[in-house]
Write a protein that holds these residues in place. Structure first.
Motif, PDB file in Angstrom:
ATOM      1  N   SER A 140      22.296 -72.462 -14.955  1.00 26.54           N
ATOM      2  CA  SER A 140      22.819 -73.691 -14.347  1.00 26.54           C
ATOM      3  C   SER A 140      23.869 -74.341 -15.249  1.00 26.54           C
ATOM      4  N   ARG A 141      23.596 -74.382 -16.534  1.00 27.90           N
ATOM      5  CA  ARG A 141      24.546 -74.990 -17.484  1.00 27.90           C
ATOM      6  C   ARG A 141      25.852 -74.200 -17.534  1.00 27.90           C
ATOM      7  N   LEU A 142      25.729 -72.883 -17.578  1.00 23.52           N
ATOM      8  CA  LEU A 142      26.928 -72.043 -17.669  1.00 23.52           C
ATOM      9  C   LEU A 142      27.746 -72.078 -16.376  1.00 23.52           C
ATOM     10  N   LEU A 143      27.070 -72.131 -15.235  1.00 21.32           N
ATOM     11  CA  LEU A 143      27.785 -72.207 -13.957  1.00 21.32           C
ATOM     12  C   LEU A 143      28.565 -73.510 -13.852  1.00 21.32           C
ATOM     13  N   LYS A 144      27.957 -74.602 -14.300  1.00 17.12           N
ATOM     14  CA  LYS A 144      28.655 -75.899 -14.283  1.00 17.12           C
ATOM     15  C   LYS A 144      29.877 -75.840 -15.198  1.00 17.12           C
ATOM     16  N   GLN A 145      29.719 -75.203 -16.341  1.00 18.00           N
ATOM     17  CA  GLN A 145      30.844 -75.040 -17.262  1.00 18.00           C
ATOM     18  C   GLN A 145      31.947 -74.192 -16.635  1.00 18.00           C
ATOM     19  N   MET A 146      31.567 -73.118 -15.939  1.00 14.93           N
ATOM     20  CA  MET A 146      32.534 -72.248 -15.284  1.00 14.93           C
ATOM     21  C   MET A 146      33.231 -72.971 -14.140  1.00 14.93           C
ATOM     22  N   GLU A 147      32.516 -73.863 -13.463  1.00 12.61           N
ATOM     23  CA  GLU A 147      33.134 -74.649 -12.387  1.00 12.61           C
ATOM     24  C   GLU A 147      34.165 -75.600 -12.974  1.00 12.61           C
ATOM     25  N   ASP A 148      33.832 -76.223 -14.091  1.00 16.84           N
ATOM     26  CA  ASP A 148      34.764 -77.140 -14.752  1.00 16.84           C
ATOM     27  C   ASP A 148      36.031 -76.415 -15.207  1.00 16.84           C
ATOM     28  N   GLU A 149      35.880 -75.113 -15.530  1.00 16.61           N
ATOM     29  CA  GLU A 149      37.023 -74.312 -15.983  1.00 16.61           C
ATOM     30  C   GLU A 149      37.800 -73.704 -14.813  1.00 16.61           C
ATOM     31  N   LYS A 200      28.286 -62.620 -25.014  1.00 12.01           N
ATOM     32  CA  LYS A 200      27.601 -63.892 -24.812  1.00 12.01           C
ATOM     33  C   LYS A 200      27.163 -63.999 -23.359  1.00 12.01           C
ATOM     34  N   MET A 201      26.200 -64.879 -23.117  1.00 10.86           N
ATOM     35  CA  MET A 201      25.643 -65.009 -21.776  1.00 10.86           C
ATOM     36  C   MET A 201      26.679 -65.459 -20.758  1.00 10.86           C
ATOM     37  N   ASP A 202      27.664 -66.279 -21.169  1.00  8.99           N
ATOM     38  CA  ASP A 202      28.672 -66.713 -20.201  1.00  8.99           C
ATOM     39  C   ASP A 202      29.529 -65.536 -19.735  1.00  8.99           C
ATOM     40  N   GLU A 203      29.819 -64.590 -20.638  1.00  3.28           N
ATOM     41  CA  GLU A 203      30.569 -63.393 -20.254  1.00  3.28           C
ATOM     42  C   GLU A 203      29.742 -62.516 -19.327  1.00  3.28           C
ATOM     43  N   ARG A 204      28.463 -62.352 -19.657  1.00  2.00           N
ATOM     44  CA  ARG A 204      27.576 -61.536 -18.821  1.00  2.00           C
ATOM     45  C   ARG A 204      27.446 -62.126 -17.419  1.00  2.00           C
ATOM     46  N   LEU A 205      27.347 -63.455 -17.351  1.00  3.86           N
ATOM     47  CA  LEU A 205      27.204 -64.117 -16.062  1.00  3.86           C
ATOM     48  C   LEU A 205      28.448 -63.932 -15.201  1.00  3.86           C
ATOM     49  N   LEU A 206      29.618 -64.126 -15.802  1.00  2.05           N
ATOM     50  CA  LEU A 206      30.861 -63.960 -15.044  1.00  2.05           C
ATOM     51  C   LEU A 206      31.035 -62.504 -14.606  1.00  2.05           C
ATOM     52  N   ASN A 207      30.728 -61.551 -15.483  1.00  2.00           N
ATOM     53  CA  ASN A 207      30.815 -60.138 -15.123  1.00  2.00           C
ATOM     54  C   ASN A 207      29.888 -59.805 -13.964  1.00  2.00           C
ATOM     55  N   PHE A 208      28.695 -60.378 -14.008  1.00  2.00           N
ATOM     56  CA  PHE A 208      27.729 -60.126 -12.942  1.00  2.00           C
ATOM     57  C   PHE A 208      28.247 -60.647 -11.602  1.00  2.00           C
ATOM     58  N   ILE A 209      28.773 -61.870 -11.598  1.00  2.00           N
ATOM     59  CA  ILE A 209      29.297 -62.461 -10.366  1.00  2.00           C
ATOM     60  C   ILE A 209      30.449 -61.616  -9.824  1.00  2.00           C
ATOM     61  N   GLN A 210      31.330 -61.174 -10.710  1.00  2.00           N
ATOM     62  CA  GLN A 210      32.465 -60.349 -10.281  1.00  2.00           C
ATOM     63  C   GLN A 210      31.998 -59.024  -9.666  1.00  2.00           C
ATOM     64  N   LEU A 231      36.707 -71.432 -12.640  1.00  2.00           N
ATOM     65  CA  LEU A 231      36.405 -70.015 -12.404  1.00  2.00           C
ATOM     66  C   LEU A 231      35.585 -69.806 -11.137  1.00  2.00           C
ATOM     67  N   VAL A 232      34.723 -70.773 -10.833  1.00  2.00           N
ATOM     68  CA  VAL A 232      33.879 -70.676  -9.643  1.00  2.00           C
ATOM     69  C   VAL A 232      33.789 -72.039  -8.968  1.00  2.00           C
ATOM     70  N   LYS A 233      33.331 -72.008  -7.721  1.00  2.00           N
ATOM     71  CA  LYS A 233      33.026 -73.227  -6.997  1.00  2.00           C
ATOM     72  C   LYS A 233      31.564 -73.160  -6.568  1.00  2.00           C
ATOM     73  N   LEU A 234      30.816 -74.198  -6.874  1.00  2.00           N
ATOM     74  CA  LEU A 234      29.381 -74.198  -6.604  1.00  2.00           C
ATOM     75  C   LEU A 234      29.061 -74.962  -5.325  1.00  2.00           C
ATOM     76  N   GLY A 235      28.102 -74.443  -4.556  1.00  2.00           N
ATOM     77  CA  GLY A 235      27.588 -75.114  -3.374  1.00  2.00           C
ATOM     78  C   GLY A 235      26.084 -74.984  -3.367  1.00  2.00           C
ATOM     79  N   ARG A 236      25.469 -75.377  -2.280  1.00  2.00           N
ATOM     80  CA  ARG A 236      24.014 -75.274  -2.185  1.00  2.00           C
ATOM     81  C   ARG A 236      23.618 -73.804  -2.050  1.00  2.00           C
ATOM     82  N   ASN A 237      23.037 -73.259  -3.106  1.00  2.01           N
ATOM     83  CA  ASN A 237      22.639 -71.839  -3.145  1.00  2.01           C
ATOM     84  C   ASN A 237      23.817 -70.903  -2.866  1.00  2.01           C
ATOM     85  N   LYS A 238      25.015 -71.366  -3.215  1.00  9.92           N
ATOM     86  CA  LYS A 238      26.217 -70.541  -3.016  1.00  9.92           C
ATOM     87  C   LYS A 238      27.120 -70.637  -4.248  1.00  9.92           C
TER      88      LYS A 238
END
Length: 206
Positions: free
Chosen positions: A184-193, A144-154, A195-202
């Motif tokens: 954007s939707r998946l990153l917000k979901q990952m932040e809520d979980e 799924k795209m959420d797994e691909r996104l997290l793998n990419f970030i890692q 897994l990540v912390k979001l900032g301005r372009n970070k």
């Protein structure tokens, strides 16, 4: 230039000396295009410092990341294109400021004749790139795209050795071949979980 930085795999000092004698060093800034699709390949790049990302683009201009080339490595796609006097099927872009040693095609052929271990270096690269391409196919087909996104970030954090990535959601979407709103939707979901912390372009991996 440090000879040991030229190639990742075990090679003799004689080959490294030849590479320096045959090659020409060029520097690129982050974001510079090093090789364009459909361009004829005149020389083989070996990354000395920094890293390169290799991208495939479709007819509509959408891109997908295939793999990274790190210091000590070369591009197997360039090897294959050069050996068959073919055009490039990929685009290579500097992921960060980098230094690259370019070996002319005819000199690559000479190295293959003179040093059998140079062929071993190419086969090792081919094996590594093939496994990475299989991983890309596996992710697109089965994950799924959420797994691909997290793998990419890692992977990106591992490559840069930094837990914080300076990337826009648009850039992430381009790398993964999807839409910005999805990222954007998946990153917000990952932040809520947590897994990540979001900032301005970070994006910081927790």
């Amino acid at each position: 230039m440090e000879l040991d930085s030229l190639v990742e795999f075990n090679t003799s000092p004689a080959i490294k000396e030849k590479l320096l004698a045959y090659g020409r060093v060029r520097t690129f800034k982050e974001g510079d295009t090093i090789l364009r699709e459909n361009a004829y390949i005149k020389s083989i790049p070996i990354v000395v410092k920094g890293s390169i990302k290799v991208i495939r683009t479709d007819e509509d201009g959408r891109e997908i990341l295939l793999y990274y080339i790190k210091a000590g490595e070369s591009c197997i796609m360039s090897f294959l294109g050069a050996m068959h006097d073919d055009t490039s099927k990929i685009k290579a872009v500097a992921e960060e400021d980098c230094e690259i040693l370019f070996i002319p095609n005819d000199k690559v052929s000479l190295l293959l004749k003179e040093y059998p271990e140079w062929l071993d270096y190419i086969f090792r690269l081919y094996h590594k790139r093939f496994e990475e391409l299989l991983e890309v196919v596996n992710e697109i087909a089965f994950k799924k795209m959420d797994e691909r996104l997290l793998n990419f970030i890692q992977k990106k954090c591992e490559l840069t050795q930094n837990k914080t990535l300076s990337m826009t959601h648009e850039q992430l979407a381009n790398e993964l071949g999807t839409a910005r709103v999805v990222v954007s939707r998946l990153l917000k979901q990952m932040e809520d979980e947590g897994l990540v912390k979001l900032g301005r372009n970070k994006i910081t991996l927790l």
